[in-house]
Design a protein around this motif. Structure first.
Motif, PDB file in Angstrom:
ATOM      1  N   ILE A 207       0.844  -1.195   0.000  1.00 47.03           N
ATOM      2  CA  ILE A 207       0.000   0.000   0.000  1.00 47.03           C
ATOM      3  C   ILE A 207       0.880   1.246   0.000  1.00 47.03           C
ATOM      4  O   ILE A 207       2.077   1.170   0.285  1.00 47.03           O
ATOM      5  CB  ILE A 207      -0.953   0.001   1.213  1.00 47.03           C
ATOM      6  N   ASN A 208       0.286   2.408  -0.313  1.00 45.87           N
ATOM      7  CA  ASN A 208       1.095   3.625  -0.406  1.00 45.87           C
ATOM      8  C   ASN A 208       1.294   4.272   0.978  1.00 45.87           C
ATOM      9  O   ASN A 208       0.627   3.897   1.958  1.00 45.87           O
ATOM     10  CB  ASN A 208       0.496   4.604  -1.419  1.00 45.87           C
ATOM     11  N   PRO A 209       2.206   5.231   1.092  1.00 43.17           N
ATOM     12  CA  PRO A 209       2.516   5.830   2.401  1.00 43.17           C
ATOM     13  C   PRO A 209       1.315   6.454   3.105  1.00 43.17           C
ATOM     14  O   PRO A 209       1.202   6.357   4.329  1.00 43.17           O
ATOM     15  CB  PRO A 209       3.574   6.884   2.054  1.00 43.17           C
ATOM     16  N   ASP A 210       0.414   7.088   2.369  1.00 38.74           N
ATOM     17  CA  ASP A 210      -0.764   7.693   2.999  1.00 38.74           C
ATOM     18  C   ASP A 210      -1.671   6.631   3.603  1.00 38.74           C
ATOM     19  O   ASP A 210      -2.187   6.785   4.724  1.00 38.74           O
ATOM     20  CB  ASP A 210      -1.544   8.525   1.982  1.00 38.74           C
ATOM     21  N   GLN A 211      -1.878   5.552   2.872  1.00 33.45           N
ATOM     22  CA  GLN A 211      -2.719   4.461   3.363  1.00 33.45           C
ATOM     23  C   GLN A 211      -2.089   3.814   4.594  1.00 33.45           C
ATOM     24  O   GLN A 211      -2.781   3.505   5.568  1.00 33.45           O
ATOM     25  CB  GLN A 211      -2.911   3.431   2.246  1.00 33.45           C
ATOM     26  N   ARG A 212      -0.783   3.649   4.556  1.00 36.27           N
ATOM     27  CA  ARG A 212      -0.068   3.070   5.694  1.00 36.27           C
ATOM     28  C   ARG A 212      -0.189   3.978   6.920  1.00 36.27           C
ATOM     29  O   ARG A 212      -0.365   3.508   8.048  1.00 36.27           O
ATOM     30  CB  ARG A 212       1.401   2.859   5.315  1.00 36.27           C
ATOM     31  N   ALA A 213      -0.120   5.282   6.687  1.00 42.97           N
ATOM     32  CA  ALA A 213      -0.228   6.237   7.795  1.00 42.97           C
ATOM     33  C   ALA A 213      -1.611   6.177   8.437  1.00 42.97           C
ATOM     34  O   ALA A 213      -1.742   6.255   9.670  1.00 42.97           O
ATOM     35  CB  ALA A 213       0.073   7.648   7.293  1.00 42.97           C
ATOM     36  N   TRP A 214      -2.664   6.033   7.625  1.00 43.31           N
ATOM     37  CA  TRP A 214      -4.014   5.929   8.182  1.00 43.31           C
ATOM     38  C   TRP A 214      -4.168   4.671   9.027  1.00 43.31           C
ATOM     39  O   TRP A 214      -4.778   4.687  10.102  1.00 43.31           O
ATOM     40  CB  TRP A 214      -5.051   5.933   7.064  1.00 43.31           C
ATOM     41  N   ARG A 215      -3.606   3.569   8.554  1.00 43.08           N
ATOM     42  CA  ARG A 215      -3.697   2.326   9.332  1.00 43.08           C
ATOM     43  C   ARG A 215      -2.982   2.478  10.675  1.00 43.08           C
ATOM     44  O   ARG A 215      -3.494   2.047  11.714  1.00 43.08           O
ATOM     45  CB  ARG A 215      -3.092   1.163   8.541  1.00 43.08           C
ATOM     46  N   ARG A 216      -1.816   3.065  10.632  1.00 43.14           N
ATOM     47  CA  ARG A 216      -1.065   3.259  11.877  1.00 43.14           C
ATOM     48  C   ARG A 216      -1.817   4.181  12.825  1.00 43.14           C
ATOM     49  O   ARG A 216      -1.813   3.971  14.042  1.00 43.14           O
ATOM     50  CB  ARG A 216       0.319   3.832  11.553  1.00 43.14           C
ATOM     51  N   ARG A 217      -2.475   5.169  12.270  1.00 43.34           N
ATOM     52  CA  ARG A 217      -3.231   6.116  13.098  1.00 43.34           C
ATOM     53  C   ARG A 217      -4.393   5.409  13.783  1.00 43.34           C
ATOM     54  O   ARG A 217      -4.681   5.650  14.963  1.00 43.34           O
ATOM     55  CB  ARG A 217      -3.726   7.259  12.211  1.00 43.34           C
ATOM     56  N   LEU A 218      -5.069   4.544  13.048  1.00 45.32           N
ATOM     57  CA  LEU A 218      -6.181   3.792  13.625  1.00 45.32           C
ATOM     58  C   LEU A 218      -5.688   2.835  14.713  1.00 45.32           C
ATOM     59  O   LEU A 218      -6.253   2.786  15.811  1.00 45.32           O
ATOM     60  CB  LEU A 218      -6.908   3.008  12.527  1.00 45.32           C
ATOM     61  N   VAL A 219      -4.633   2.093  14.419  1.00 42.04           N
ATOM     62  CA  VAL A 219      -4.094   1.146  15.393  1.00 42.04           C
ATOM     63  C   VAL A 219      -3.648   1.869  16.667  1.00 42.04           C
ATOM     64  O   VAL A 219      -3.910   1.421  17.789  1.00 42.04           O
ATOM     65  CB  VAL A 219      -2.923   0.342  14.791  1.00 42.04           C
ATOM     66  N   ALA A 220      -2.983   3.017  16.489  1.00 42.69           N
ATOM     67  CA  ALA A 220      -2.496   3.771  17.649  1.00 42.69           C
ATOM     68  C   ALA A 220      -3.644   4.300  18.495  1.00 42.69           C
ATOM     69  O   ALA A 220      -3.601   4.239  19.738  1.00 42.69           O
ATOM     70  CB  ALA A 220      -1.619   4.929  17.175  1.00 42.69           C
ATOM     71  N   ALA A 221      -4.685   4.827  17.856  1.00 47.35           N
ATOM     72  CA  ALA A 221      -5.829   5.364  18.593  1.00 47.35           C
ATOM     73  C   ALA A 221      -6.529   4.271  19.387  1.00 47.35           C
ATOM     74  O   ALA A 221      -6.912   4.464  20.556  1.00 47.35           O
ATOM     75  CB  ALA A 221      -6.807   6.025  17.625  1.00 47.35           C
TER      76      ALA A 221
END
Length: 256
Positions: A207-221
């Motif tokens: 996946i692209n960097p933006d998509q990866r960032a959203w996943r990380r944001r969800l997991v972190a929250a």
């Protein structure tokens, strides 16, 4: 005349009593379970298994209403996640919460029905449906049935989330670019919900960097409130210790 009036009055009382009992039954839940909407009505809900917009292509057994039902502790922790996200103009969106045991068995039967349709392949583009059980995408006993597991995503409240599912349109599979796949009114996580593909694994490198960032944001929250992600599904989270026995009660409509 008196007898007629007495009969009408008795019928009216009986009708009211039935209505009261039916209404109470319509929203009765086992102890410890709550409607998430009663805990936090700001959390967006799109319970896919109560509709035909899912990998089975029809409502699953036991989904009598499109309502997120969870254990109370789970609901309270989701509320805390939502409060933090709201300050960032974000919201949780629930795809599935408590799942009746009969719905899991419904999924297993579907995977073994011997048919592979174009609609199936929207969600399973590379994996035969008969392999989904062995690979851990489908289980006869799901954590969801304990009320402590969830499928969810993030919504950017500043974005245009108005796109709706159109039954007359032919959508691409769940790994396609976001504009070509089934709309979910949420941020682009790199795949659609319930995408049984390597690309749907939380740490997928494709996946692209933006998509990866959203996943990380969800997991972190979610992790801040103790929720743990399932590595094969970016959308799936559970709260250790909050589950227990699996249930099979149908999801009843919530009374306003």
């Amino acid at each position: 005349m008196t007898t007629w009036r007495h009969s009408v009055k008795s019928l009216l009382i009986a009708t009211i009593a039935i209505a009261i009992v039916s209404s109470a039954h319509a929203q009765s839940l086992p102890g410890g379970f709550v409607y998430l909407r009663d805990i936090d009505p700001t959390i967006i809900q799109d319970i896919r298994y109560a509709t035909s917009v899912n990998f089975v292509g029809r409502p699953l057994a036991g989904y009598g209403a499109g309502e997120c039902v969870v254990k109370r502790e789970v609901g309270l922790r989701l509320k805390a996640v939502q409060q933090e996200l709201s300050s960032q103009n974000l919201s949780l969106k629930m795809f599935d919460c408590y799942r009746p045991g009969r719905a899991s068995l419904d999924m297993v039967r579907w995977s073994q029905n011997g048919r592979e349709t174009a609609a199936d392949r929207r969600y399973n583009p590379r994996i035969p449906k008969t392999e989904l059980f062995r690979l851990g995408y489908i289980a006869s006993r799901s954590q969801h049935s304990t009320g402590a597991a969830l499928d969810l995503t993030l919504v950017d409240l500043k974005a245009d989330n108005s796109a709706k599912y159109d039954s007359s349109r032919i959508y691409a599979d769940c790994t396609a670019p976001v504009e070509a796949r089934i709309p979910e009114g949420s941020v682009d996580m790199g795949t659609g919900y319930d995408c049984t593909d390597l690309k749907g694994h939380t740490a997928a490198s494709s996946i692209n960097p933006d998509q990866r960032a959203w996943r990380r944001r969800l997991v972190a929250a979610m992790a801040k409130q103790g929720f743990v992600n399932y590595s094969k599904e970016w959308w799936h989270f559970s709260l250790p210790g909050a589950g227990g026995a699996a249930y099979d009660f149908p999801i009843p409509p919530r009374r306003n």
